[in-house]
Design a protein around this motif. Structure first.
Motif, PDB file in Angstrom:
ATOM      1  N   PRO A 141      10.294 -25.888 -63.442  1.00  0.00           N
ATOM      2  CA  PRO A 141       8.531 -26.103 -63.028  1.00  0.00           C
ATOM      3  C   PRO A 141       8.136 -27.360 -61.766  1.00  0.00           C
ATOM      4  CG  PRO A 141       8.834 -27.388 -65.524  1.00  0.00           C
ATOM      5  CD  PRO A 141      10.274 -26.806 -64.836  1.00  0.00           C
ATOM      6  N   TRP A 142       9.364 -28.159 -61.809  1.00  0.00           N
ATOM      7  CA  TRP A 142       8.568 -28.465 -60.614  1.00  0.00           C
ATOM      8  C   TRP A 142       9.099 -28.746 -59.288  1.00  0.00           C
ATOM      9  CZ3 TRP A 142      12.793 -31.084 -58.589  1.00  0.00           C
ATOM     10  CH2 TRP A 142      13.841 -31.255 -59.474  1.00  0.00           C
ATOM     11  N   TRP A 143      10.013 -27.650 -58.694  1.00  0.00           N
ATOM     12  CA  TRP A 143      10.573 -26.986 -57.588  1.00  0.00           C
ATOM     13  C   TRP A 143      10.142 -26.342 -56.875  1.00  0.00           C
ATOM     14  CZ3 TRP A 143      14.785 -28.884 -55.549  1.00  0.00           C
ATOM     15  CH2 TRP A 143      14.801 -28.322 -54.562  1.00  0.00           C
ATOM     16  N   GLY A 144       9.155 -25.888 -57.687  1.00  0.00           N
ATOM     17  CA  GLY A 144       8.114 -24.506 -56.856  1.00  0.00           C
ATOM     18  C   GLY A 144       7.454 -25.586 -56.231  1.00  0.00           C
ATOM     19  N   THR A 145       6.981 -26.882 -56.517  1.00  0.00           N
ATOM     20  CA  THR A 145       6.049 -27.380 -55.721  1.00  0.00           C
ATOM     21  C   THR A 145       6.764 -28.413 -54.598  1.00  0.00           C
ATOM     22  OG1 THR A 145       4.765 -27.358 -57.096  1.00  0.00           O
ATOM     23  CG2 THR A 145       4.315 -29.821 -55.514  1.00  0.00           C
ATOM     24  N   LEU A 146       8.262 -28.549 -55.191  1.00  0.00           N
ATOM     25  CA  LEU A 146       9.176 -29.764 -53.936  1.00  0.00           C
ATOM     26  C   LEU A 146       9.865 -29.383 -52.899  1.00  0.00           C
ATOM     27  CD1 LEU A 146       9.905 -33.017 -54.131  1.00  0.00           C
ATOM     28  CD2 LEU A 146      11.994 -31.715 -55.339  1.00  0.00           C
ATOM     29  N   TRP A 147       9.924 -28.074 -53.415  1.00  0.00           N
ATOM     30  CA  TRP A 147      10.697 -27.615 -52.027  1.00  0.00           C
ATOM     31  C   TRP A 147      10.014 -27.095 -50.838  1.00  0.00           C
ATOM     32  CZ3 TRP A 147      11.320 -23.198 -48.964  1.00  0.00           C
ATOM     33  CH2 TRP A 147      10.937 -21.901 -49.243  1.00  0.00           C
ATOM     34  N   PRO A 148       8.979 -27.174 -50.765  1.00  0.00           N
ATOM     35  CA  PRO A 148       8.081 -26.768 -49.227  1.00  0.00           C
ATOM     36  C   PRO A 148       8.065 -28.175 -48.914  1.00  0.00           C
ATOM     37  CG  PRO A 148       6.894 -26.345 -51.458  1.00  0.00           C
ATOM     38  CD  PRO A 148       7.883 -26.497 -51.568  1.00  0.00           C
ATOM     39  N   LEU A 149       7.432 -29.027 -49.976  1.00  0.00           N
ATOM     40  CA  LEU A 149       6.793 -30.906 -49.444  1.00  0.00           C
ATOM     41  C   LEU A 149       7.823 -30.961 -47.941  1.00  0.00           C
ATOM     42  CD1 LEU A 149       6.188 -32.439 -52.653  1.00  0.00           C
ATOM     43  CD2 LEU A 149       4.953 -31.057 -50.216  1.00  0.00           C
ATOM     44  N   PRO A 150       9.259 -31.289 -47.586  1.00  0.00           N
ATOM     45  CA  PRO A 150       9.337 -31.243 -46.685  1.00  0.00           C
ATOM     46  C   PRO A 150       8.900 -30.662 -45.175  1.00  0.00           C
ATOM     47  CG  PRO A 150      11.184 -31.361 -48.163  1.00  0.00           C
ATOM     48  CD  PRO A 150      10.088 -31.014 -48.646  1.00  0.00           C
ATOM     49  N   TRP A 151       9.515 -29.430 -45.207  1.00  0.00           N
ATOM     50  CA  TRP A 151       8.193 -28.220 -44.307  1.00  0.00           C
ATOM     51  C   TRP A 151       6.881 -29.494 -43.586  1.00  0.00           C
ATOM     52  CZ3 TRP A 151      12.048 -26.511 -41.653  1.00  0.00           C
ATOM     53  CH2 TRP A 151      13.316 -25.889 -42.386  1.00  0.00           C
ATOM     54  N   TYR A 152       6.406 -29.500 -44.769  1.00  0.00           N
ATOM     55  CA  TYR A 152       4.876 -29.884 -44.497  1.00  0.00           C
ATOM     56  C   TYR A 152       5.162 -31.090 -43.800  1.00  0.00           C
ATOM     57  CZ  TYR A 152       3.286 -26.686 -47.722  1.00  0.00           C
ATOM     58  OH  TYR A 152       2.666 -25.398 -48.475  1.00  0.00           O
ATOM     59  N   LEU A 153       5.731 -31.823 -44.308  1.00  0.00           N
ATOM     60  CA  LEU A 153       6.407 -33.576 -43.243  1.00  0.00           C
ATOM     61  C   LEU A 153       6.764 -32.953 -42.165  1.00  0.00           C
ATOM     62  CD1 LEU A 153       6.166 -36.089 -44.081  1.00  0.00           C
ATOM     63  CD2 LEU A 153       7.977 -36.137 -44.393  1.00  0.00           C
ATOM     64  N   THR A 154       7.599 -32.562 -42.182  1.00  0.00           N
ATOM     65  CA  THR A 154       8.383 -31.550 -40.183  1.00  0.00           C
ATOM     66  C   THR A 154       7.264 -31.049 -39.747  1.00  0.00           C
ATOM     67  OG1 THR A 154      10.468 -30.888 -41.745  1.00  0.00           O
ATOM     68  CG2 THR A 154       9.893 -30.739 -39.225  1.00  0.00           C
ATOM     69  N   GLY A 155       6.378 -30.365 -39.861  1.00  0.00           N
ATOM     70  CA  GLY A 155       5.114 -30.137 -39.359  1.00  0.00           C
ATOM     71  C   GLY A 155       4.227 -31.278 -39.256  1.00  0.00           C
ATOM     72  N   LEU A 156       3.824 -32.127 -40.316  1.00  0.00           N
ATOM     73  CA  LEU A 156       2.840 -33.344 -39.540  1.00  0.00           C
ATOM     74  C   LEU A 156       3.414 -34.180 -39.000  1.00  0.00           C
ATOM     75  CD1 LEU A 156       1.379 -34.234 -43.292  1.00  0.00           C
ATOM     76  CD2 LEU A 156       0.588 -32.913 -41.008  1.00  0.00           C
ATOM     77  N   SER A 157       5.340 -33.816 -38.777  1.00  0.00           N
ATOM     78  CA  SER A 157       5.429 -35.871 -37.868  1.00  0.00           C
ATOM     79  C   SER A 157       6.042 -34.496 -36.302  1.00  0.00           C
ATOM     80  CB  SER A 157       6.869 -36.255 -38.849  1.00  0.00           C
ATOM     81  OG  SER A 157       7.873 -35.090 -38.826  1.00  0.00           O
TER      82      SER A 157
END
Length: 103
Positions: free
Chosen positions: A56-72
């Motif tokens: 159930p937590w996978w749907g929240t976890l997998w896009p997080l690195p993409w958000y971090l990529t945009g911010l970085s």
């Protein structure tokens, strides 16, 4: 030190001002964060595509690195722009002397 036993430019003393040194270090760290978050984003995307986890937590976890990529990416671009702006271009008078020397 890096894998070759050399000091990284960020960790070695420079002739520049401490502010320029801090900016260079920040640019390098933002660049490293960008690379690692992009790698993590590709890994999680491949995992999602190939393994299709049902946690159930996978749907929240997998896009997080993409958000971090945009911010970085944004942080790296701003810091790199500031680093480039801190480098003073040669004066008009000295520029002509440089061309004479080159000729």
């Amino acid at each position: 030190m890096n894998a070759l036993g050399r000091r990284m430019p960020c960790s070695s003393p420079t002739r520049h001002s401490p502010t320029a040194h801090r900016t260079t270090c920040a640019v390098q760290w933002a660049g490293r964060l960008l690379c690692w978050s992009l790698a993590a984003g590709m890994t999680t995307a491949a995992t999602d595509l190939l393994l299709a986890p049902r946690a159930p937590w996978w749907g929240t976890l997998w896009p997080l690195p993409w958000y971090l990529t945009g911010l970085s990416l944004l942080a790296w671009a701003v810091l790199r722009t500031r680093e480039k702006a801190a480098q003073h271009p040669p004066d008009e008078e000295h520029l002509a002397d440089g061309w004479d020397q080159a000729a």
